[in-house]
Scaffold this motif. Structure first.
Motif, mmCIF file in Angstrom:
data_model
loop_
_atom_site.group_PDB
_atom_site.id
_atom_site.type_symbol
_atom_site.label_atom_id
_atom_site.label_comp_id
_atom_site.label_asym_id
_atom_site.label_seq_id
_atom_site.Cartn_x
_atom_site.Cartn_y
_atom_site.Cartn_z
ATOM 1 N N ARG A 234 15.039 14.375 -0.573
ATOM 2 C CA ARG A 234 15.350 13.289 -1.507
ATOM 3 C C ARG A 234 14.117 12.873 -2.323
ATOM 4 N NH1 ARG A 234 19.509 14.797 0.112
ATOM 5 N NH2 ARG A 234 21.431 13.640 0.524
ATOM 6 N N SER A 235 13.037 13.651 -2.194
ATOM 7 C CA SER A 235 11.787 13.401 -2.935
ATOM 8 C C SER A 235 11.227 12.005 -2.683
ATOM 9 C CB SER A 235 12.006 13.605 -4.447
ATOM 10 O OG SER A 235 12.403 14.933 -4.715
ATOM 11 N N VAL A 236 11.351 11.539 -1.453
ATOM 12 C CA VAL A 236 10.767 10.248 -1.064
ATOM 13 C C VAL A 236 9.409 10.530 -0.430
ATOM 14 C CG1 VAL A 236 11.012 8.183 0.375
ATOM 15 C CG2 VAL A 236 13.029 9.213 -0.679
ATOM 16 N N TYR A 237 8.352 10.377 -1.213
ATOM 17 C CA TYR A 237 7.010 10.677 -0.733
ATOM 18 C C TYR A 237 6.255 9.421 -0.317
ATOM 19 C CZ TYR A 237 8.232 15.041 -3.013
ATOM 20 O OH TYR A 237 8.886 16.192 -3.385
ATOM 21 N N ARG A 238 6.858 8.240 -0.532
ATOM 22 C CA ARG A 238 6.293 6.966 -0.080
ATOM 23 C C ARG A 238 7.429 6.155 0.537
ATOM 24 N NH1 ARG A 238 3.572 3.391 -4.147
ATOM 25 N NH2 ARG A 238 5.760 3.058 -4.692
ATOM 26 N N LEU A 239 7.193 5.619 1.709
ATOM 27 C CA LEU A 239 8.228 4.798 2.341
ATOM 28 C C LEU A 239 8.504 3.546 1.519
ATOM 29 C CD1 LEU A 239 7.596 5.033 6.188
ATOM 30 C CD2 LEU A 239 9.358 6.123 4.822
ATOM 31 N N ASN A 240 7.558 3.189 0.641
ATOM 32 C CA ASN A 240 7.773 2.042 -0.255
ATOM 33 C C ASN A 240 9.009 2.262 -1.127
ATOM 34 O OD1 ASN A 240 4.987 3.006 0.130
ATOM 35 N ND2 ASN A 240 4.412 0.988 -0.599
ATOM 36 N N ALA B 212 0.855 -1.187 0.000
ATOM 37 C CA ALA B 212 0.000 0.000 0.000
ATOM 38 C C ALA B 212 0.893 1.240 0.000
ATOM 39 C CB ALA B 212 -0.882 -0.001 1.244
ATOM 40 N N ASP B 213 0.372 2.340 -0.559
ATOM 41 C CA ASP B 213 1.132 3.592 -0.521
ATOM 42 C C ASP B 213 1.255 4.049 0.923
ATOM 43 O OD1 ASP B 213 1.430 3.593 -3.189
ATOM 44 O OD2 ASP B 213 -0.069 5.119 -3.624
ATOM 45 N N ILE B 214 2.472 4.390 1.338
ATOM 46 C CA ILE B 214 2.691 4.782 2.728
ATOM 47 C C ILE B 214 3.449 6.108 2.789
ATOM 48 C CG2 ILE B 214 3.543 4.029 4.980
ATOM 49 C CD1 ILE B 214 3.691 1.194 3.770
ATOM 50 N N PRO B 215 2.755 7.241 2.902
ATOM 51 C CA PRO B 215 3.425 8.539 3.069
ATOM 52 C C PRO B 215 4.179 8.539 4.397
ATOM 53 C CG PRO B 215 1.122 8.823 2.446
ATOM 54 C CD PRO B 215 1.293 7.388 2.822
ATOM 55 N N PRO B 216 5.411 9.054 4.436
ATOM 56 C CA PRO B 216 6.214 9.029 5.664
ATOM 57 C C PRO B 216 5.519 9.611 6.891
ATOM 58 C CG PRO B 216 7.572 9.641 3.803
ATOM 59 C CD PRO B 216 6.162 9.600 3.291
ATOM 60 N N ALA B 217 4.918 10.790 6.748
ATOM 61 C CA ALA B 217 4.280 11.435 7.898
ATOM 62 C C ALA B 217 3.137 10.593 8.446
ATOM 63 C CB ALA B 217 3.772 12.824 7.507
ATOM 64 N N LYS B 218 2.341 10.006 7.546
ATOM 65 C CA LYS B 218 1.220 9.169 7.960
ATOM 66 C C LYS B 218 1.726 7.902 8.644
ATOM 67 C CE LYS B 218 -3.043 7.107 6.168
ATOM 68 N NZ LYS B 218 -3.870 6.879 4.954
ATOM 69 N N ILE C 215 14.524 13.256 9.978
ATOM 70 C CA ILE C 215 14.277 12.199 8.989
ATOM 71 C C ILE C 215 13.290 12.704 7.936
ATOM 72 C CG2 ILE C 215 13.256 9.918 8.622
ATOM 73 C CD1 ILE C 215 15.919 9.646 9.923
ATOM 74 N N ASP C 216 12.239 13.373 8.380
ATOM 75 C CA ASP C 216 11.213 13.875 7.481
ATOM 76 C C ASP C 216 11.784 14.897 6.497
ATOM 77 O OD1 ASP C 216 8.442 13.869 6.702
ATOM 78 O OD2 ASP C 216 8.285 15.881 7.558
ATOM 79 N N SER C 217 12.615 15.813 7.004
ATOM 80 C CA SER C 217 13.246 16.816 6.132
ATOM 81 C C SER C 217 14.152 16.152 5.096
ATOM 82 C CB SER C 217 14.069 17.803 6.964
ATOM 83 O OG SER C 217 13.242 18.595 7.760
ATOM 84 N N PHE C 218 14.889 15.135 5.544
ATOM 85 C CA PHE C 218 15.778 14.399 4.637
ATOM 86 C C PHE C 218 14.991 13.715 3.532
ATOM 87 C CE2 PHE C 218 17.639 10.180 3.686
ATOM 88 C CZ PHE C 218 18.794 10.596 3.036
ATOM 89 N N LEU C 219 13.899 13.053 3.890
ATOM 90 C CA LEU C 219 13.094 12.346 2.902
ATOM 91 C C LEU C 219 12.479 13.309 1.889
ATOM 92 C CD1 LEU C 219 11.250 9.733 5.178
ATOM 93 C CD2 LEU C 219 13.271 9.387 3.745
ATOM 94 N N LYS C 220 12.058 14.477 2.350
ATOM 95 C CA LYS C 220 11.481 15.467 1.446
ATOM 96 C C LYS C 220 12.532 15.992 0.475
ATOM 97 C CE LYS C 220 7.747 16.980 4.478
ATOM 98 N NZ LYS C 220 7.254 18.035 5.394
#
Length: 336
Positions: free
Chosen positions: A95-101, A56-62, A88-93
């Protein structure tokens, strides 16, 4: 299974049902043909997710919020986790990682250099991320735990010269540089209390007692029980007026340094790094101001146990590491 609906603004959405009841997902379009195509795509993906064939799509914040709720994290611990997660959240953003998948081991391996923080801090933040991924797998959001195939992340800094303490002249130059800057108050407070940045950000008006001349600091990083959750640091004369101006007319729960939360997490770090480059000072991180305070206290002859208590160290050996034998200690032998 799913039906196409339209809201009062003409935007189409999918209405479907899960074990928890009726759900809806906006398709973000007013075009019926596009909406039908998106509906078919949604139904196909939904069946695959339900059958365990895709994630399933998994947004980091959610995912982070689900983790806190699912693990029933206590409020005090959750506050600490949120501070760690901000980085971690700032890093993922970035790196354009919008899904933990989509989070790969390669991306994770870039984190220590991006974070540029103490080894222990980086490990603690990555530990939260790995714990979230494991929890998602155990609860069926991911088919396979990606942590198992992530390469071991090396957290040894590539710039050992950035570790350590600023000298007194350097601290004076830095604080003078930020004298009229919005970040000046926070940096001055850090230099004269030895507080960690997260502790400074969490400081509230009620924590400042000008009559007794002390600041109450919540030791979220090293607290293990109620008895060592709080510590008290004397207010240095150089920050008395600063704190007085900051708390006058404010409510007890108001933050003393609200500006630090109005910017991205790296705001203060980047400002200090730029200032050090301008002043031709070796950049030693914001934590270097804490090192300065502790080494200055020890050099002034303050008993080790007192420094340990005010610094919020969990054991004496940690404080002893600051007893560096440098030029500032010369001349002590002659006192024998």
């Amino acid at each position: 299974m799913a039906s196409l609906k339209q809201n009062k603004y003409g935007v189409f959405y999918v209405q479907y049902y899960t074990e928890k009841g009726q759900k809806r997902k906006s398709l973000g379009t007013k075009n019926r043909e596009i909406a039908k195509r998106l509906l078919r795509q949604f139904e196909n993906n939904y069946d695959l997710v339900k059958g365990g064939l895709i994630d399933a799509d998994i947004p980091p914040a959610k995912a982070f919020e689900k983790y806190l709720q699912g693990k029933a994290i206590k409020p005090q611990v959750a506050t600490r986790y949120r501070q760690l997660w901000r980085w971690i959240d700032s890093f993922l953003k970035e790196r354009s990682v919008y899904r933990l998948n989509d989070l790969s081991g390669v991306i994770v391996s870039e984190y220590p250099n991006w974070r540029n923080a103490a080894r222990k801090t980086v490990q603690e933040e990555l530990r939260i991320l790995k714990s979230i991924m494991t929890w998602l797998t155990e609860n069926g959001y991911l088919r396979v735990n990606p942590v198992n195939v992530w390469p071991k992340v090396k957290t040894t800094t590539k710039k050992p010269e950035t570790i350590g303490s600023y000298s007194k002249p350097e601290v004076e130059m830095i604080l003078d540089h930020f004298k009229d800057h919005p970040a000046g108050g926070a940096l001055t407070f850090l230099a004269y209390t030895g507080a960690r940045r997260s502790e400074m950000e969490a400081l509230r008006v009620a924590d400042v007692n000008l009559d007794k001349g002390v600041v109450r600091i919540t030791s979220e990083k090293t607290a293990t029980m109620t008895s060592n959750q709080l510590r008290y640091v004397e207010i240095h004369p150089k920050i008395f007026v600063l704190l007085k101006n900051r708390i006058t007319g404010k409510l007890p729960g108001d933050p003393v340094f609200p500006e630090t939360r109005q910017h991205r997490p790296a705001w203060l770090t980047q400002l200090l790094e730029t200032a050090c480059r301008h002043l031709k000072i070796q950049y030693r991180r914001i934590h270097g101001l804490r090192h300065y305070w502790i080494t200055s206290m020890l050099s002034a002859g303050v008993p080790l146990a007192i420094v340990m208590k005010m610094a919020g160290h969990s054991n004496l050996s940690t404080t002893q590491k600051y007893l560096h034998l440098g030029e500032q200690h010369q001349g002590w032998v002659e006192r024998i």
